[in-house]
Write a protein that holds these residues in place. Structure first.
Motif, PDB file in Angstrom:
ATOM      1  N   CYS A   1      46.011-112.854  20.301  1.00  0.00           N
ATOM      2  CA  CYS A   1      44.771-112.299  20.886  1.00  0.00           C
ATOM      3  C   CYS A   1      43.512-112.925  20.526  1.00  0.00           C
ATOM      4  O   CYS A   1      43.510-113.362  19.328  1.00  0.00           O
ATOM      5  CB  CYS A   1      44.671-110.748  20.458  1.00  0.00           C
ATOM      6  SG  CYS A   1      43.153-109.883  20.821  1.00  0.00           S
TER       7      CYS A   1
ATOM      8  N   ASP B   1      53.079-106.342  22.812  1.00  0.00           N
ATOM      9  CA  ASP B   1      53.031-105.640  21.114  1.00  0.00           C
ATOM     10  C   ASP B   1      54.478-105.695  20.856  1.00  0.00           C
ATOM     11  O   ASP B   1      55.543-105.009  21.601  1.00  0.00           O
ATOM     12  CB  ASP B   1      52.381-104.454  21.190  1.00  0.00           C
ATOM     13  CG  ASP B   1      50.933-104.446  21.427  1.00  0.00           C
ATOM     14  OD1 ASP B   1      50.389-105.676  20.886  1.00  0.00           O
ATOM     15  OD2 ASP B   1      50.347-103.814  21.913  1.00  0.00           O
TER      16      ASP B   1
ATOM     17  N   LYS C   1      39.626-106.345  17.454  1.00  0.00           N
ATOM     18  CA  LYS C   1      41.091-106.141  17.929  1.00  0.00           C
ATOM     19  C   LYS C   1      41.162-104.825  18.839  1.00  0.00           C
ATOM     20  O   LYS C   1      42.409-104.712  19.344  1.00  0.00           O
ATOM     21  CB  LYS C   1      41.966-106.466  17.059  1.00  0.00           C
ATOM     22  CG  LYS C   1      41.882-107.474  15.868  1.00  0.00           C
ATOM     23  CD  LYS C   1      42.297-108.781  16.982  1.00  0.00           C
ATOM     24  CE  LYS C   1      42.121-110.161  16.400  1.00  0.00           C
ATOM     25  NZ  LYS C   1      42.298-111.146  17.159  1.00  0.00           N
TER      26      LYS C   1
ATOM     27  N   LYS D   1      51.594-112.629  22.432  1.00  0.00           N
ATOM     28  CA  LYS D   1      51.190-111.668  21.444  1.00  0.00           C
ATOM     29  C   LYS D   1      49.873-112.009  20.913  1.00  0.00           C
ATOM     30  O   LYS D   1      49.155-111.474  19.865  1.00  0.00           O
ATOM     31  CB  LYS D   1      52.167-111.461  20.182  1.00  0.00           C
ATOM     32  CG  LYS D   1      53.508-110.894  20.548  1.00  0.00           C
ATOM     33  CD  LYS D   1      54.339-110.636  19.696  1.00  0.00           C
ATOM     34  CE  LYS D   1      54.533-111.294  18.294  1.00  0.00           C
ATOM     35  NZ  LYS D   1      55.450-111.072  17.209  1.00  0.00           N
TER      36      LYS D   1
ATOM     37  N   ARG E   1      46.843-111.377  25.517  1.00  0.00           N
ATOM     38  CA  ARG E   1      47.798-110.741  25.000  1.00  0.00           C
ATOM     39  C   ARG E   1      48.239-109.551  25.843  1.00  0.00           C
ATOM     40  O   ARG E   1      47.537-108.879  26.507  1.00  0.00           O
ATOM     41  CB  ARG E   1      47.290-110.012  23.932  1.00  0.00           C
ATOM     42  CG  ARG E   1      48.333-109.437  23.015  1.00  0.00           C
ATOM     43  CD  ARG E   1      48.147-108.717  21.657  1.00  0.00           C
ATOM     44  NE  ARG E   1      47.640-107.201  21.932  1.00  0.00           N
ATOM     45  CZ  ARG E   1      46.977-106.520  21.207  1.00  0.00           C
ATOM     46  NH1 ARG E   1      46.439-106.913  20.238  1.00  0.00           N
ATOM     47  NH2 ARG E   1      46.942-105.260  21.522  1.00  0.00           N
TER      48      ARG E   1
END
Length: 150
Positions: free
Chosen positions: A100, A117, A105, A98, A114
């Motif tokens: 990043c 989610d 973003k 998860k 990533r």
């Protein structure tokens, strides 16, 4: 270096100590290519052995396990493995993140790691389902019996 679990920095240090030329600068690229080839070969062989163990049947019993970087439901990284109950060999692995690294973003970089989610507690369930679907499309094998803690 790869065989003993060390990376590019260790290879550079080793070559310097041994008075050898430095390793290729594309160490990571070649390592990733080798990893992908090994993973595909091992997965395919493990699936074939599981099918042979079931006398050619395409319905397999699997055990699903998930692990996380830290306890609880707040981990940003984890892994899900699917193992054949009949052979004890890993059929598929999916690494989850998860985290990043992108400065923006909304527009993710190509090398962003990533791939998940949602809450950490759903990592195992979500990826197990995607592995089950992928085994049907990729190997024509169904995971019909499930052993797990989810």
């Amino acid at each position: 270096m790869r065989c003993i679990g060390k990376g590019a920095e260790s290879a550079v240090m080793f070559c310097g100590i041994m008075n050898l030329p430095p390793p290729p600068t594309k160490f990571t690229k070649f390592n990733n290519i080798l990893l992908q080839a090994a993973r595909e070969t091992c997965e395919e062989k493990a699936v074939c052995e599981a099918v042979d163990e079931n006398d050619g049947g395409r319905d397999n019993a699997v055990a699903v396990g998930g692990n996380w970087q830290k306890r609880g439901f707040s981990s940003k990284n984890g892994a899900v493995t699917v193992t054949s109950v009949d052979t004890g060999k890993v059929i598929d692995v999916k690494i989850l993140s998860k985290h990043c690294i992108c400065p923006n973003k909304f527009n993710h970089l190509q090398n962003c790691k990533r791939n998940f989610d949602g809450c950490s507690g759903k990592m195992e369930v979500t990826r197990a389902l995607s592995i089950f679907r992928r085994s049907e499309s990729k190997y024509d094998v169904r995971c019909t019996k499930y052993l797990g803690d989810v």
